[in-house]
Design a protein around this motif. Structure first.
Motif, short mmCIF file in Angstrom:
data_model
loop_
_atom_site.label_atom_id
_atom_site.label_comp_id
_atom_site.label_asym_id
_atom_site.label_seq_id
_atom_site.Cartn_x
_atom_site.Cartn_y
_atom_site.Cartn_z
N ALA A 173 45.85 21.86 57.39
CA ALA A 173 45.02 20.54 57.97
C ALA A 173 44.86 21.11 59.43
CB ALA A 173 46.14 19.37 57.69
N PRO A 174 43.90 20.39 59.90
CA PRO A 174 43.75 20.52 61.43
C PRO A 174 44.98 19.56 62.15
CG PRO A 174 42.15 18.89 60.43
CD PRO A 174 42.96 19.46 59.45
N PRO A 175 45.09 19.82 63.34
CA PRO A 175 44.16 20.58 64.30
C PRO A 175 44.43 22.13 64.11
CG PRO A 175 46.02 19.79 65.41
CD PRO A 175 46.26 19.25 64.11
N TYR A 176 43.25 22.76 64.69
CA TYR A 176 43.45 24.19 64.67
C TYR A 176 43.34 25.02 66.12
CZ TYR A 176 42.16 23.18 59.94
OH TYR A 176 42.00 22.81 58.41
N VAL A 177 43.89 26.05 66.18
CA VAL A 177 43.45 27.01 67.30
C VAL A 177 42.59 28.02 66.71
CG1 VAL A 177 44.17 28.60 69.06
CG2 VAL A 177 45.22 26.30 69.18
N LEU A 178 41.49 28.25 67.09
CA LEU A 178 40.78 29.43 66.41
C LEU A 178 40.61 30.66 67.03
CD1 LEU A 178 37.49 27.00 65.42
CD2 LEU A 178 39.61 27.70 64.02
N VAL A 179 40.75 31.78 66.78
CA VAL A 179 40.88 32.86 67.27
C VAL A 179 39.78 33.91 66.59
CG1 VAL A 179 42.33 35.19 67.93
CG2 VAL A 179 43.31 32.71 67.61
N GLY A 180 38.75 34.15 67.16
CA GLY A 180 37.71 35.05 66.79
C GLY A 180 37.56 36.29 67.52
N ALA A 181 37.59 37.58 66.61
CA ALA A 181 37.51 38.85 67.17
C ALA A 181 36.05 39.42 66.81
CB ALA A 181 38.55 39.61 66.47
N ALA A 238 49.86 26.32 74.20
CA ALA A 238 50.72 25.38 75.47
C ALA A 238 49.98 24.42 76.10
CB ALA A 238 51.44 26.30 76.07
N LEU A 239 48.69 24.84 76.14
CA LEU A 239 47.58 23.58 76.87
C LEU A 239 47.07 22.83 76.02
CD1 LEU A 239 46.30 26.58 79.27
CD2 LEU A 239 47.86 24.86 79.95
N ALA A 240 47.06 23.09 74.63
CA ALA A 240 46.12 22.13 73.75
C ALA A 240 46.68 20.70 73.94
CB ALA A 240 46.36 22.69 72.52
N PRO A 241 45.72 19.84 73.79
CA PRO A 241 45.77 18.56 73.98
C PRO A 241 46.57 17.85 72.74
CG PRO A 241 43.78 18.76 73.15
CD PRO A 241 44.15 19.97 73.69
N THR A 242 47.70 17.26 73.01
CA THR A 242 48.59 16.70 72.03
C THR A 242 48.18 15.37 71.68
OG1 THR A 242 50.04 15.70 73.81
CG2 THR A 242 50.69 17.82 72.73
#
Length: 320
Positions: free
Chosen positions: A99-107, A306-310
């Motif tokens: 489930a979300p929330p997600y941190v997306l990493v695109g290469a 660490a910086l993502a909004p909670t």
């Protein structure tokens, strides 16, 4: 559970059903949120993240996937456009209960897909890391900067079509120049089973058909950005990692320099997708930073989390 055994990549890891006929292969490791979603470039599988995935999963839940028609995922409908790739990914996340929330990493070209994801499902995304990907309108900018680039690109696609035809007829065998050029040789750092799996995949016409379609879709993906591109992520954390050891395709000297300058300018444009976007040069890495300098990617992901909004937590149900 964290698995570092490369034999893992020689077999399906977690195939999930996304519709009545199709399954997508995921590698889902670790625990905790937000979940990190790793999106590789065109014709990539979970293997491209092998040096990053298990280490990140010591602290976070991390998922990678085989793109449709590659690795252990079933083929998808053609053409393999960015919306279709993202649709497969979201369906797989739902099927796996991630489930979300997600941190997306695109290469690489996976960066187009992470941006499409964030543009159309902003409530599910709390941060992003872009790993040496191209900016929106990249192909148009390259055509203007280096007119010889498009013919060279078209020639490359024609070469791939010939390789696909050889694979389809069974002619892609040792002794053929295209076999030596396009079928991966055994890598001493990889287990035998994985080397065999990579070789066998490259001998199938379906692999090349998918690869060609993804390459053809780059031009469309590059143009997907709209007038809201600069405000795409608002104030969400964003780290843009740029390779310092890039090489231009074989072009006249002035055009090669313009080609690289256009890529460089695009990296600054990507960092501007968020008011908190930062860009970092990875001076001793080529295009595949997640392979050359995995610790840099791992650090960038940890920084974004660490910086993502909670407070910006979407529903805890998987994506619809």
């Amino acid at each position: 559970m964290i698995i570092s055994d490369l034999d893992l990549y020689a077999r399906p890891q977690k195939r999930v059903r996304i519709n009545r006929r199709r399954w997508i292969n995921l590698l889902d490791l670790g625990e905790g949120g937000p979940s990190v979603v790793l999106c590789g470039g065109d014709h990539s599988t979970t293997l491209v993240w092998a040096r990053v995935h298990s280490k990140l999963a010591r602290d976070f839940r991390v998922v990678a996937y085989d793109r449709a028609g590659l690795g252990f995922s079933d083929p998808g409908p053609f053409p393999r456009t960015t919306p279709r790739v993202v649709g497969d990914l979201r369906a797989a996340l739902k099927a796996a209960g991630i489930a979300p929330p997600y941190v997306l990493v695109g290469a690489s070209n996976g960066g187009f897909e992470t941006r499409w994801f964030a543009r159309h499902h902003p409530e599910e995304v709390v941060g992003m890391v872009l790993v040496d990907t191209a900016a929106d309108d990249w192909t148009l900018r390259q055509q203007a900067a280096a007119p010889s680039w498009r013919p060279a690109w078209k020639n490359y696609l024609n070469q791939l079509r010939y390789v696909a035809a050889c694979a389809r007829s069974g002619a892609l065998r040792p002794g053929l120049a295209e076999y030596a050029q396009y079928v991966p040789e055994p890598n001493a750092q990889l287990p035998e089973a994985l080397n065999l799996q990579r070789r066998d995949a490259a001998l199938t016409a379906g692999y090349w058909r998918t690869h060609i379609s993804e390459c053809e879709a780059i031009e469309t993906a590059s143009a997907l950005g709209g007038p809201d591109t600069r405000a795409l992520l608002g104030d969400l954390p964003l780290v843009v990692l740029s390779a310092g050891l890039r090489s231009a395709p074989p072009l006249p000297t002035e055009e090669a320099e313009a080609f690289l300058a256009t890529l460089e300018a695009g990296q600054d444009a990507l960092a501007a997708l968020s008011t908190r976007g930062v860009r970092r040069h990875v001076t001793d890495s080529g295009h595949n930073i997640q392979i050359d300098r995995p610790e840099v990617v791992i650090g960038a992901v940890a920084e974004v989390i660490a910086l993502a909004p909670t407070g910006r937590q979407p529903s805890t149900t998987p994506p619809r």
